[in-house]
Design a protein around this motif. Structure first.
Motif, PDB file in Angstrom:
ATOM      1  N   GLY A 147       0.505  -1.312   0.055  1.00  0.00           N
ATOM      2  CA  GLY A 147      -0.078   0.003   0.084  1.00  0.00           C
ATOM      3  C   GLY A 147       0.279   1.520  -0.104  1.00  0.00           C
ATOM      4  N   GLU A 148       1.731   1.569   0.695  1.00  0.00           N
ATOM      5  CA  GLU A 148       2.653   2.112   0.877  1.00  0.00           C
ATOM      6  C   GLU A 148       3.085   2.681  -0.549  1.00  0.00           C
ATOM      7  N   GLY A 149       3.962   1.508  -0.980  1.00  0.00           N
ATOM      8  CA  GLY A 149       4.511   1.564  -2.203  1.00  0.00           C
ATOM      9  C   GLY A 149       3.784   2.559  -3.105  1.00  0.00           C
ATOM     10  N   PHE A 150       2.546   1.977  -3.193  1.00  0.00           N
ATOM     11  CA  PHE A 150       1.416   2.144  -4.733  1.00  0.00           C
ATOM     12  C   PHE A 150       1.081   3.764  -4.084  1.00  0.00           C
ATOM     13  N   ALA A 151       0.780   3.990  -3.163  1.00  0.00           N
ATOM     14  CA  ALA A 151       0.639   5.298  -2.454  1.00  0.00           C
ATOM     15  C   ALA A 151       1.608   6.736  -3.458  1.00  0.00           C
ATOM     16  N   THR A 196      -7.346  -3.588   5.592  1.00  0.00           N
ATOM     17  CA  THR A 196      -8.389  -3.020   6.804  1.00  0.00           C
ATOM     18  C   THR A 196      -9.064  -2.880   5.766  1.00  0.00           C
ATOM     19  N   GLN A 197     -10.573  -1.845   6.685  1.00  0.00           N
ATOM     20  CA  GLN A 197     -11.841  -1.861   5.366  1.00  0.00           C
ATOM     21  C   GLN A 197     -11.740  -0.259   5.230  1.00  0.00           C
ATOM     22  N   VAL A 198     -10.827  -0.114   3.748  1.00  0.00           N
ATOM     23  CA  VAL A 198     -10.262   1.290   3.003  1.00  0.00           C
ATOM     24  C   VAL A 198     -10.871   0.044   1.466  1.00  0.00           C
ATOM     25  N   GLN A 205      -4.961  11.291  -6.834  1.00  0.00           N
ATOM     26  CA  GLN A 205      -4.813  11.887  -5.226  1.00  0.00           C
ATOM     27  C   GLN A 205      -5.730  10.512  -4.185  1.00  0.00           C
ATOM     28  N   ASN A 206      -7.075  10.270  -4.894  1.00  0.00           N
ATOM     29  CA  ASN A 206      -7.534   9.037  -3.778  1.00  0.00           C
ATOM     30  C   ASN A 206      -6.607   7.764  -3.991  1.00  0.00           C
ATOM     31  N   LEU A 207      -6.460   7.293  -5.044  1.00  0.00           N
ATOM     32  CA  LEU A 207      -5.137   6.627  -5.024  1.00  0.00           C
ATOM     33  C   LEU A 207      -4.237   6.654  -3.567  1.00  0.00           C
ATOM     34  N   ASP A 208      -3.616   7.283  -3.891  1.00  0.00           N
ATOM     35  CA  ASP A 208      -2.441   8.393  -2.894  1.00  0.00           C
ATOM     36  C   ASP A 208      -2.900   7.725  -1.293  1.00  0.00           C
ATOM     37  N   LYS A 209      -4.522   8.758  -0.602  1.00  0.00           N
ATOM     38  CA  LYS A 209      -4.329   8.485   0.445  1.00  0.00           C
ATOM     39  C   LYS A 209      -5.177   7.302   0.560  1.00  0.00           C
ATOM     40  N   LEU A 210      -5.811   5.949  -0.546  1.00  0.00           N
ATOM     41  CA  LEU A 210      -6.171   4.902   0.314  1.00  0.00           C
ATOM     42  C   LEU A 210      -5.009   4.279   0.349  1.00  0.00           C
ATOM     43  N   GLY A 211      -3.484   4.067  -0.591  1.00  0.00           N
ATOM     44  CA  GLY A 211      -2.665   2.969  -0.211  1.00  0.00           C
ATOM     45  C   GLY A 211      -2.136   3.737   1.104  1.00  0.00           C
ATOM     46  N   ARG A 212      -1.520   4.921   1.619  1.00  0.00           N
ATOM     47  CA  ARG A 212      -1.112   5.623   2.631  1.00  0.00           C
ATOM     48  C   ARG A 212      -2.190   4.867   4.208  1.00  0.00           C
ATOM     49  N   ILE A 226      -5.964  -4.777  -5.739  1.00  0.00           N
ATOM     50  CA  ILE A 226      -6.090  -3.925  -7.106  1.00  0.00           C
ATOM     51  C   ILE A 226      -6.852  -5.063  -7.905  1.00  0.00           C
ATOM     52  N   THR A 227      -8.422  -4.647  -8.357  1.00  0.00           N
ATOM     53  CA  THR A 227      -9.003  -5.702  -9.090  1.00  0.00           C
ATOM     54  C   THR A 227      -8.985  -4.753 -10.426  1.00  0.00           C
ATOM     55  N   PHE A 228      -9.709  -5.665 -11.446  1.00  0.00           N
ATOM     56  CA  PHE A 228      -9.679  -5.004 -13.218  1.00  0.00           C
ATOM     57  C   PHE A 228     -10.782  -5.929 -13.324  1.00  0.00           C
ATOM     58  N   PRO A 229     -12.312  -5.558 -12.746  1.00  0.00           N
ATOM     59  CA  PRO A 229     -13.211  -6.648 -13.330  1.00  0.00           C
ATOM     60  C   PRO A 229     -13.808  -5.720 -14.325  1.00  0.00           C
ATOM     61  N   GLY A 230     -13.131  -7.055 -15.590  1.00  0.00           N
ATOM     62  CA  GLY A 230     -13.787  -7.349 -16.918  1.00  0.00           C
ATOM     63  C   GLY A 230     -13.243  -6.054 -17.568  1.00  0.00           C
ATOM     64  N   ASP A 231     -11.963  -5.198 -17.065  1.00  0.00           N
ATOM     65  CA  ASP A 231     -11.230  -3.991 -17.929  1.00  0.00           C
ATOM     66  C   ASP A 231     -12.454  -2.569 -18.021  1.00  0.00           C
ATOM     67  N   ARG A 232     -13.218  -2.864 -16.989  1.00  0.00           N
ATOM     68  CA  ARG A 232     -13.920  -1.897 -17.141  1.00  0.00           C
ATOM     69  C   ARG A 232     -13.870  -1.054 -16.243  1.00  0.00           C
ATOM     70  N   GLY A 233     -12.946  -0.983 -15.361  1.00  0.00           N
ATOM     71  CA  GLY A 233     -12.338   0.047 -14.303  1.00  0.00           C
ATOM     72  C   GLY A 233     -11.571  -0.588 -13.395  1.00  0.00           C
ATOM     73  N   LEU A 234     -11.250  -0.308 -12.122  1.00  0.00           N
ATOM     74  CA  LEU A 234     -10.583  -0.123 -11.421  1.00  0.00           C
ATOM     75  C   LEU A 234     -11.543  -1.038  -9.702  1.00  0.00           C
ATOM     76  N   ILE A 235     -11.387  -1.914  -9.014  1.00  0.00           N
ATOM     77  CA  ILE A 235     -11.787  -1.254  -7.733  1.00  0.00           C
ATOM     78  C   ILE A 235     -10.283  -1.857  -6.581  1.00  0.00           C
ATOM     79  N   ALA A 236     -10.227  -0.812  -5.900  1.00  0.00           N
ATOM     80  CA  ALA A 236      -8.846  -0.771  -4.756  1.00  0.00           C
ATOM     81  C   ALA A 236      -9.171  -0.786  -3.036  1.00  0.00           C
ATOM     82  N   SER A 237      -8.873  -2.821  -2.484  1.00  0.00           N
ATOM     83  CA  SER A 237      -8.957  -2.375  -1.376  1.00  0.00           C
ATOM     84  C   SER A 237      -8.162  -2.810  -0.176  1.00  0.00           C
ATOM     85  N   GLY A 238      -8.096  -2.533   0.484  1.00  0.00           N
ATOM     86  CA  GLY A 238      -7.526  -3.171   1.139  1.00  0.00           C
ATOM     87  C   GLY A 238      -7.379  -4.187   2.117  1.00  0.00           C
ATOM     88  N   VAL A 239      -6.073  -5.275   2.146  1.00  0.00           N
ATOM     89  CA  VAL A 239      -5.990  -6.685   2.450  1.00  0.00           C
ATOM     90  C   VAL A 239      -6.415  -6.700   3.829  1.00  0.00           C
TER      91      VAL A 239
END
Length: 211
Positions: free
Chosen positions: A8-12, A104-106, A74-81, A89-102
């Protein structure tokens, strides 16, 4: 569906570094996030500079890519931290992106922006080609090189991992060709030099600038 787990820190840090090369008034209103079989990286440009922060190997992940706005970065930076550990990081059918903490509930969901942003997407192929060509160049240093300090200052915003050097390393091939820049273990960039003939038309500077 493509799914990959990153620090997460590296992604941020990578999202923050991409944001520095996506200025608010850029003619390119987006940055890109790429997953290849070998690497996960961002790519951002305003046609005067290029930033390519990388998170390194992906170990055979399924290729995917998504356009990101400044707000997305900006949002991905905050989320990663905020995730305090690994980020999925999930790409559902290459139609977007979902990023979630493994651990933590973010979470951040980003839709596909391609239909909402208007610009020439050929710019990304040009960036890839330019970076590859500069990597192969045999360097030599010109006698005089003119740079726009406002563009150079973007590289001063780059965050590097703790314990790594924040120094820039530049490969200069000529006074008119783009400059290849490396910073830390995961950032590659490009800086366009100033056209001396055009810039030197100023009566307060002249063709030779201050020399």
């Amino acid at each position: 569906m493509t799914e990959i787990t990153v620090d997460g820190e590296g992604f941020a840090r990578a999202a923050y570094n991409a944001l520095a090369f996506t200025p608010a008034r850029s003619c390119v209103p987006a940055a890109m996030l790429y997953v290849t079989e070998d690497e996960l990286y961002f790519l951002a440009t305003d046609t005067y500079t290029i930033g390519r922060p990388s998170l390194g190997p992906t170990r055979g992940a399924k290729p995917a890519r998504i356009e990101l706005t400044r707000t997305d970065l900006q949002n991905l930076d905050k989320l990663g931290r905020a995730c305090k550990g690994d980020l999925r990081i999930t790409f559902p059918g290459d139609r977007g992106l979902i990023a979630s903490g493994v651990h933590t509930q973010v979470q951040e969901a980003i839709p596909d922006r391609a239909g909402n942003l208007s610009y020439d997407r050929k710019i990304w192929d040009l960036c890839h080609d330019l970076l590859q060509n500069l990597e192969r160049c045999d360097p030599h240093i010109p006698e005089l090189l003119a740079l726009d300090p406002a563009l150079l200052s973007r590289f001063g915003k780059i965050k590097t991992p703790k314990g790594s050097s924040p120094m820039l390393d530049m490969r200069i091939t000529s006074a008119t060709e783009p400059i290849l820049i490396k910073c830390g273990p995961g950032f590659t960039g490009v800086l366009m030099p100033v056209d001396r003939k055009i810039a030197g038309q100023s009566t307060t500077r002249g063709n030779e600038f201050l020399w």
